[in-house]
Structures are given as C-alpha cells and as structure tokens.
Design an enzyme around this catalytic site. Sequence first.
Site, mmCIF file in Angstrom:
data_model
loop_
_atom_site.group_PDB
_atom_site.id
_atom_site.type_symbol
_atom_site.label_atom_id
_atom_site.label_comp_id
_atom_site.label_asym_id
_atom_site.label_seq_id
_atom_site.Cartn_x
_atom_site.Cartn_y
_atom_site.Cartn_z
ATOM 1 N N PHE A 49 0.865 -1.182 0.000
ATOM 2 C CA PHE A 49 0.000 0.000 0.000
ATOM 3 C C PHE A 49 0.896 1.225 0.000
ATOM 4 O O PHE A 49 1.533 1.548 0.999
ATOM 5 C CB PHE A 49 -0.939 0.049 1.208
ATOM 6 N N ASP B 171 9.578 2.910 1.685
ATOM 7 C CA ASP B 171 8.383 3.677 2.016
ATOM 8 C C ASP B 171 8.177 3.586 3.529
ATOM 9 O O ASP B 171 7.620 2.615 4.034
ATOM 10 C CB ASP B 171 7.181 3.118 1.262
ATOM 11 N N LYS C 192 2.942 11.413 6.903
ATOM 12 C CA LYS C 192 2.101 11.207 8.077
ATOM 13 C C LYS C 192 2.621 11.916 9.315
ATOM 14 O O LYS C 192 2.352 13.086 9.504
ATOM 15 C CB LYS C 192 1.880 9.713 8.308
#
Length: 404
Positions: free
Chosen positions: A145, A230, A259
């Site tokens: 993801f 990531d 984030k």
Amino acid sequence: MVDDILRTPGAVRDAERWTAHNYHPLPVVISSADGAWLTDVDGRRYLDFLAGYSALNFGHRHPQLIAAAHAQLDRLTLTSRAFIHDQFADFCRELAELCGKDLVLPMNTGAEAVETGIKVARKWGYQVKGVAAGQANIVVAEGNFHGRTTTIVSFSTDEDARADFGPYTPGFTVVPYGDLDALAAAIDENTVAVLLEPIQGEQGVVVPPEGYLPGVRRVCTERDVLFIADEIQSGLGRTGATFACDHEGVVPDMYLLGKALGGGIVPVSAVAANADVLGVLKPGQHGSTFGGNPLACAVAIEVVRLLATGEFQRRSAELGERLRAGLEGLVGKGLVEVRVRGLWAGLDIDPALMSGREACERLMERGVLVKDTHGSTIRLAPPLVVTEEEIDLAVAQLAAVLAG
C-alpha cells in the site's frame, strides 16, 4: 452501519449525505482531542489506538507542535517555492541530518512522496544508470500500500484499490513480499529501483522475515538498483526506532516520509536521498505549490527535533513490549496471531468469532477506537505518548470483546 450504536445519528447521517462514500468510518463524531484521547460531540471520551494511521505519533495537540503552528500562523503561511522562506533551510537540513542523507525534497502527502520517488528513480535510471528511454521498471511487492493515485494503484494487488481505475501505468513488476529470490530474479538491466514498505501496514502490520531487508539492500547494491523504503507509516518512531529499516541496520538509497512528519497538524511529506540521486532533478521538472510551505516546515522542524532526542523511539520500543505481552496473552482466546513492532500491531481475530469491523464497533462501545483492515484483521497504532495504564486499558477492553 448499525443504528443501535449510533450516538449522534444526525451528524453521522449528514456526513454520509454530503460526501462521496470512499470511506466507511465508525459511527462516532469527534469534536476535540488531547494526547491519546478523543471526545465526541456528546462528551464521551475514547482512547485513540489508531493515531490517524500513524499521522499522530506525538498525540493530539502536542504542546510543542501547537506552539510552533501558532507562532508561524502569526507570521507567514505560504510563499510557494517561487521564493525561499525563513523556515525552509532549517527543515531540509534537520530532516536530512535525521535521515543521514544529503538532500530533502518536501511535498504534502504520502502518495506525493511515492510519486516523487518513482519519478526520481526513473530519471536516475535514464541519466545515471543508462537505461534506454522509456524502458525503466521498478520492482514492488504483493500486498503493498503506497497510496491511491492512478500510477500507484496500477501496481496494487488490492482489488478494492485497483479495480475499475484502468488503464494502468506500466513499468512495475510485482513479486511476493519477503521472497528475496523472487525479487532478485525480477531485476533486469532496465530495473531502476525496488520500492518496498519495510513493514506492510495496510496489509496488517506484516513484518518481513529476518534478513530480508539486508538481502534487498545487498541485491540492490550488486545490481545497481535504488532501494526505496516507504517509511510513511512505519517511520518516525512508530516501530521503536527512527525508521523501521533501522531494526536490521539497513540504509536505503531513498526514504519516503509523511504522516507523522506533519505532527497531526498539517500534511507534510518528503523524499530524502543523497545528491547523486535527488540531484537528477532540475528546475521545472517536479514541484508542488504547497510543498515545503512555511507552516508545514515550522511544524515539521519541531517534529524532527522531538525525534532527535530519541525519547519517542525509546517509548515506542519499551511500551511496545508491554503491548506485545498483553496481546500475546490473548492468542488462543480469540486472537489467532499477533504481529508487533514497537507501538504498531496487527491482530488476526478468529473469523468464526467476528469480523474486524465487528471488533472495531464493539471496542468503540467500550471506549477504544481502532481500525480494521482485511477480513478479521485489525491494527493498533496508539500515539507514542500513550501510557502503560492506557495500554493495559485497551488490552483489557479487547479481551472483553473477544470473550463476548
């Protein structure tokens, strides 16, 4: 939705009436928050064990971050990259130092960071490695993801994210996550990068086999391929280290961050790499109006400074062991398997007992907010400011839900 657990049916239904249904939120309407706690419009408090998918690593309204935002709001919020503002250099320098890299390219969202990484890797491949024009490919993993842009969903194996959004972008090869032999076999003379999550969050906090990440690093070095990590969810203290890669002593060629970098206040993402990689970009080839804006930089500087002390990484590691012990005690009592790294956990509930969604709804009734992912799997990601007592409370409520 289950109407008998709706405390604020008007607000929930209004939200559903006026927005596209691309999310399926729990039926709770939050009006305020502090630390690890949320309060709904009726005054009921909930323990936040999602932390905005790790965007709130430092809790809600951390005083140091709020102070930085307030101070910057009174001075300057946006210039665009057409000019340089007085927060920009400090942010880029301090984040680069935290990452051990030469350069930083600020963006806004995690998906933008991933798209940036893809573009940089391709350009590096053409200009530095010598890949023939239009032939660059990137190796990615099943269960990934990395976001939901049209390019990113082109290499997703989640049909909910991918189906009906074609035609799909070529240039990606998908291999099983954790299978080093398959990854090595997929690399050819046109491969410019391997793009991986060091821990797959959306998949249910899946930790790769020991030795996998060092193996990826070795193969990438041997085959002249960039290793792109990531760390948008796994980075910045979540797993008990600054980066999840740190657990195996691995340094990728490129970090993708987001984030928690915005402190739960503003969206901030960034790509960090050395000059021989990020230096391939020239003016006009990539950018963002809001990327690296003064407000974002002011908040993110304070985030980096919080991490520079090591306090939050230590808290995550130490409290994560307490969380692990509590959760492992529930295996065989409703939980089939638990995966924990720092303050991040994936829990597989016995599907004969309930679905992940049902577990989240029942936990919400008991004052704990978490999120399900696939099937009967739920994720826990409390803010790193959580206390031992709050961890014990959440585990106790989960035990009660599993016991029926």
